[in-house]
Design a protein around this motif. Sequence first.
Motif, PDB file in Angstrom:
ATOM      1  N   TYR A 104       0.840  -1.195   0.000  1.00 39.12           N
ATOM      2  CA  TYR A 104       0.000   0.000   0.000  1.00 39.12           C
ATOM      3  C   TYR A 104       0.880   1.253   0.000  1.00 39.12           C
ATOM      4  N   ILE A 132      -7.826   2.453  -3.779  1.00 44.08           N
ATOM      5  CA  ILE A 132      -8.652   2.071  -2.636  1.00 44.08           C
ATOM      6  C   ILE A 132      -9.688   3.168  -2.363  1.00 44.08           C
ATOM      7  N   SER A 153      -3.051   0.369  -3.793  1.00 42.23           N
ATOM      8  CA  SER A 153      -2.407  -0.880  -3.401  1.00 42.23           C
ATOM      9  C   SER A 153      -1.874  -1.594  -4.636  1.00 42.23           C
ATOM     10  N   ASP A 171      -9.250 -11.166   3.532  1.00 35.75           N
ATOM     11  CA  ASP A 171     -10.306 -10.609   4.369  1.00 35.75           C
ATOM     12  C   ASP A 171      -9.758  -9.806   5.547  1.00 35.75           C
ATOM     13  N   GLY A 172      -8.427  -9.725   5.652  1.00 33.54           N
ATOM     14  CA  GLY A 172      -7.806  -8.936   6.709  1.00 33.54           C
ATOM     15  C   GLY A 172      -7.656  -9.649   8.027  1.00 33.54           C
ATOM     16  N   HIS A 177      -3.663   1.515   8.890  1.00 32.77           N
ATOM     17  CA  HIS A 177      -4.157   0.466   8.002  1.00 32.77           C
ATOM     18  C   HIS A 177      -5.423  -0.157   8.575  1.00 32.77           C
ATOM     19  N   THR A 178      -6.410  -0.314   7.721  1.00 30.57           N
ATOM     20  CA  THR A 178      -7.692  -0.883   8.123  1.00 30.57           C
ATOM     21  C   THR A 178      -8.458  -1.288   6.876  1.00 30.57           C
ATOM     22  N   LEU A 179      -9.290  -2.305   7.010  1.00 28.30           N
ATOM     23  CA  LEU A 179     -10.190  -2.695   5.927  1.00 28.30           C
ATOM     24  C   LEU A 179     -11.627  -2.289   6.219  1.00 28.30           C
ATOM     25  N   THR A 180     -11.930  -2.004   7.481  1.00 25.79           N
ATOM     26  CA  THR A 180     -13.307  -1.695   7.866  1.00 25.79           C
ATOM     27  C   THR A 180     -13.515  -0.242   8.275  1.00 25.79           C
TER      28      THR A 180
END
Length: 857
Positions: free
Chosen positions: A69, A91, A97, A140-141, A389-392
């Motif tokens: 990233y 993103i 990314s 899915d992290g 950093h986060t996916l949610t």
Amino acid sequence: MKRSFLLLIILVLTFSCKQMEQSGTINDSRVTLTWSFQGNNAEEGYYSAAFVLKNQGEEALIDQGWALYYNQQGLGVIDESVRGNVSIEHINGDLLSIIPQEGFRLEPGSSVEIAYRKPGSMLLESEAPLHPYMVYGGPDGVNSTALSIGDYTILPFPSLDKFYPPEMGIVLPDAAWVYEQNSSTSLLEPGKTGKVIPTPMKEIYTGSAMALYEDLAIAYQKGLENEATYLSEMLKKVTGSTMKVVEGTQGIPGTITLRTDKIIHGDEAYQLVSTPEEGIVITGSDEAGVFYGIQSLLSMLPPGAWANPSSTLELEMGFIEDRPAFSYRGMHLDIARNFIEPADIKKLIRVMAYYKLNKLHLHLTDDEGWRLEIPSLPELTEVGAHRGHTLTERDHLIPAYGSGPDPAPEGNHGSGYLSRETFIDLLLFAKAHHIEVIPEFNFPGHARAAIYAMETRYDRLMKEGKQEEAEWYRLIDPEDASVYNSAQNFNDNVICVCTEGPYRLFETVVDEVAEMYKVAGLNLEILNTGGDEVPAGVWKGSPLCQAFLEEHTEFGNFENLQAYFGSRIFEILKKKNLVMAGWEEIVMKKNEEGTWIPNPEFVGADMLPLVWNSIYENLDLGNRLANAGFPVILCNVNNFYFDLAYTHHPAERGLYWGGFVNTRSSFDFIPFDVFKCNMADKWGNPYDPETDFAGMEKLKMDSYKRIIGLQAELWSETVKGGTMAEYYYLPKLIGFAERAWVGQASWGLIADQEKRVTAMDRDWNRFANIVGQREMPRLDYLFGGFNYRIPPPGAVMRDGILHANIDFPGLTIRYTTDGSEPKADSPLYSEPVELSGKVMLRSFDTRGRGSRVSVVE
């Protein structure tokens, strides 16, 4: 292949994913990364660049289990241009990314070049990718680990002629170009420049000096204790002695007397008189006038006194009579995109006050951060004030502007906020410096931080079975399928204006902020609501907004829902006796053709538009709004946007979408006739007024009174901390303060362009000499010293003779001929000198800080 991947995951998971919650990001030692700029292609409209990723670990990197990233502003990449068996995905915002494709394999010790093309041209080195980091784990992290790439190198950029190839049609910003830009400045004798900036209305000096001894007393009229204390503290810095402070108004020798008197006309006006019989007497129309008279007194002191305090100083006696042209003299500071620490905000307040500015517009919220604690809504800062950093995005926001994967505030300009107590302290500090703090909470666009914070709140309360409470402050329509892209490339940064959550949240925030002002002994009078850059396409896919428009046909279409939102929050502010400020869009609407026009419904209301858009066909926008009946603050992007780079030299930092802004950009501004001060585009190509300004609206004479002030802006996308901010706002702020206090200069009335430019150049030379001879030496030590920009010298060789000049005469120029970079003890340039070969030059301040190197053959 599967075995290599499993071993890699086992290795990376030896680092707990909880390390992301701690101070200090762990670096990934198993990879190194370089990035190189490979050239602009003006004809095709893109530039080329490449990463080189090297595997320094013991296991192969394969086509799953990792991603890289990074942040980079701009329009993404040209998909089909990507090489290296990877894809580059956008993103959100400026976060991208790099994802391995099927069959990717990078063995230990091997490297892969990831080449790509990006739309547009690269003009500045600071546009390079920022803070890359690796993420290892499942898609899915779950059980993923994010590690900064500690060994990341941006390779040297090419020479100027290769950076700007001829087909770009851009003049090279080399030493000869700088020399030409500086052609209107030359060194003046100190007695021919004046002593005070901003320039007073009347400034007369007798030629006789008055000695200021350590037993000097400060006498003040009751009610001026704050001003007397301030003066005492400032004089101690230049004398080393503490002055006696007493109550009294009779001017006597050996005393500085502070008083107010109704004979001084105009708000914030003052008169300063120094005579042997009465000492120094500062008389103001009000407390602010006395305070500004003190600033002029401090300006009259020898600049060197700030570096070397002396118990005995000499002050040239004289007379100053002065008052501001504009009641609103503002500085906007964005602490939302990147956080600026409270100590640095206070330092800005100090220098604003010194140059007689009186409004600090604090940009507290945006897509990338919510920076003020609201105790009843803790998620706004618990989530919205941190990036990592986060996916949610339920714990914090995604990285932006190179803030990196670690959400901890230490060393991370993406995280941080002002607590309630800290904000109240800032209000008190600003009050003591006669500066009003105007908070901004940006809606309905630029609201991403608030949106995600309230989604976290919603999730928490729904899990607790509190649906009504969960929905109370929710800001979105969860069924909204609208497709849009904001100015900063976000696709989810606009609230739903057709539900009640945003209005409840806005009113709660306003009430809590107003209470903070009361605790500070102040009344919140103006609240800025932002209101800008709502992207096309919003709300069209929202079932709630579709139903709203069916029920309320008077609003016509989705685009006018922004005006509806503005009317709702105006009513909230109106009942609290607050003025609604915001960017120009708050008093505009779209007509049937989809063109923005002044909204007549808001004329006469307590609304204050700040007009930033002055480029292209909007150069006259401030005129149009003033002529329509609105009070206007001019914030013209091509004059007052301090985050725009000083020049187009690749080593300069900043943005350039609105042009390039230097100190003279503000100085040259003509508030009541903006066409006269916009004579060329950002590349120096002259405008033809008859064609380029055809159809634009001139400011009517009876609308002059509606231009109530000026404001400079410092957006922080490219600003990393207070020290870097100082480089951006100084010395630009000095030129802005001149125009905000003095108003339209006399040369602004000259109709003939050639004569007007001659008069402007003469006045600029006077001003530039004060900056170079007095202000910069003072700023080297004032308030601890500032990291102001030192301009590089201009230089040319003519028949073997070196000719050099400087933007601010008074700075020293030093040179070398042996190929080494000039230092503070290198040969001094004072006049044309015969030299041969390659000459390198730098300018220096009194501390020995040097500018960028100029090179001439």
